[in-house]
Each structure stands twice: as C-alpha cells, then as structure tokens.
Design a protein around this motif. Sequence first.
Motif: not given
Length: 392
Positions: A183-185, A190-193, A225-229
């Motif tokens: 999954v492209g971050l 990146q900041y939130l993770m 939404p990031v994990w959902a692509g």
Amino acid sequence: MRTSAFLYPWDVVGDSDAPARIADLGVQQVTLAAAYHSTRALTPRHPVRRIVTAEHAAVLYPPDASRWAGRALRPYPQTWTPSDDPFAEAADALAGAGLDVHSWVVLAHNSRLGAEHPDTSVVNAYGDRYPWAPCVARPEVRAYLVDLAAEAAVREGARGTELESCGWYGFAHLHAHDKVAGVGLGDAAQYLMSLCFCAVCRAGYAGQGLDAEELRAAVRRALEPVWAGAGAPDAGWDAVGKLLGADLAETTLRWRAEVARSLQEAVTGAVRAAAAPGFQVLLHADPAPYRCGANVGVDPGHILSVADGVVLPCTGTDAVREAVLGPFAGAPDAVVAANLTVVRGMGGSPDTLERDAAHAASLGANQLRLYHAGLASDPDLAAVAGALSRLG
C-alpha cells in the motif's frame, strides 16, 4: 568547497591502503561512524573480507563503563570489527593521510534497544510498537540519547560531529526484508503512522488540549481510505491536514516539535560541554518539521541557533535540492552541507556530481557530504575523483 566522505571504521581497519585511497578522491574530511545502527555492508576493496554484518546498533569504540554503570539503557559494544577501538584506529590512520575526522553518531534508531526494552519504543495508533524507533519524548530515552551523544561524538581524533536521527523516528525504517510496499504511503500516511501513543506522548497530547483516545480514533479513521486503496493525498504538510484535519494535525506537530527541539538543545549542549572549544556540531536534518527518520524535521531558524549547521539530503532532482536548501539560504556563518549519494547501486549519481554540487552551491550550500566512500564501486569513486578535481 569543503567535502567530506562518509566511512565506517571497518572500511579502514585492516586495509592499509584505505586512507590514501580516500584522500586521493580530493576530499578534505571523513565523517566516520562512532555509533551506528544494524546493517549489512559490502566492503568491495578490503583485502580480507567482503561483507560486514553489524548485527545490532552499537558503538564502535569501548563505552565508558563508569558512565553507564547501573543503567538499564546503555550502548551496546560492537563485536564484528577486529579491534579494541575501531573508531580510534581508523581515525588515526585517516589523520595520517592528512584528513580531518568528524564523528558520525546515529541516535534515535536502535532495534536492539527496542527489542530488549519494548516500553522505550514508539507505539502507533493501532498499538503496534516500532522497536527500531525509540520514543524521544520518554525521559529515560532522552537521558540515554544525551549521554550517548556526548560520549560517541567527542572521540579522540575527532574535530567535530554529525548527529543523525536526533529527533523523531517513525514508520519508515528500511528494515531487513521489508514487506510494507503493498500500500503506497505518502507523506500524510507516513506521518500518521509515525505518531506515538505511548503513555508519555498521550500525556503530551493532553497538554495540548487533545484527548489521546479521540486522537487515536481520528488517526485510524483518517487512514481507512489509504488501506482501502484510495491512495494518499498530495505530498507535503497540507496532505496531512487533508487526512486528519488541519487543527488536529497542527496540534500534534506542535507537541512533537517541542519534544524534538528540546532534545536537540540538550544533545548539542551535552556535546559542547564534553568537547574542546571549536568542536563543530552538525545535525542531519530536513526543513520540513514533520519529517521523521535519519534526517529529522527541524525549524531552520531554531536549529541554526543550536548547532553549527546542518547536513541536508540533496540526492535527486533540482526540485529536491531547492526544497531542502531554500529554507537555509543566507544562513550567516552556518555550515550548510549538501549530502549527495554517490553509489549508483543505492540510487546515487556520481556521474552528475559536478553538476549537482554546483547546483547545490548556487542554492547556498557551502560544503558537500558524499555517501558513501566505503560502499561505492571503483567506477563510482573514479567519477567522484574526477568531479572533485574539476570543482576545485
């Protein structure tokens, strides 16, 4: 332009030809690792070996037993270079070739520390710990890093130091056998993770008027939404606000910036207290305050009031150099060193070194750093020597 090449002590120890070979590149200085994270490194010209496996983060000198006696958090000595003091042995040989030596100290990046003392690590919004990333808000971590910096930076033979990872580390790690690219971050994810939710950081958020549980839930919602692509928003700080909300984003950054600034002040103060007058202190940095990692996010005005200068990541396009050098333009009496990777196999471009260095100088860089003379191939080093001879 004054130029320094990065080296590990194991590039020099046991190779009597190494100092002259480095001096013949046309550099005036070597930035020599004194405290470093785990790595597997090629030694393509060493007369005895080809691979060094540094199994864990370690100091490359004998740590002071009296300094660390009775402390749970303490540096780990190295065992993979056949020398009682690899840093001192390498520094002495390099100085004999006419090269200045500055120490290279990696601070908040230590997987063994996190494995043996898990409570010291960054904890993300999902409860996952990052053993490679000590949480720099924790008092015990800060005390360890301040003393490590003072000891590792001020080694015999070193005329200055460069401090890497002197601030927040986060999700990005380049871990062995990483499997995180599915999954492209972008910058925002990146900041939130990388936001930490350990007990100390939770209290820090509360001090900024945030409920830590509500913030954690907001971070997880923002990442769905990031994990959902759906992909990440555009790069930059504005992208964080788009995911999390501008007010929440700014409040988290305010807490983290306060922590990082106070750590940098404490670390540089400890190094200066341990060093002779004139000892130079530089930080590996990025002018975007939200950045995590080796090149920590800083406020340019603040960091130049604390340190003697910065080493900035300048490999890549003109736009990359403009973004990182621009905020430091016109800094009076400060070292602004452009760090350029010169190893083709690691994404570097030794063939464009002359042009890239000139471009960096036009943007205000007054020194160069070359990563990494021990890892580069013979053709890479030949290209470096040619470029430096033309740059003068």
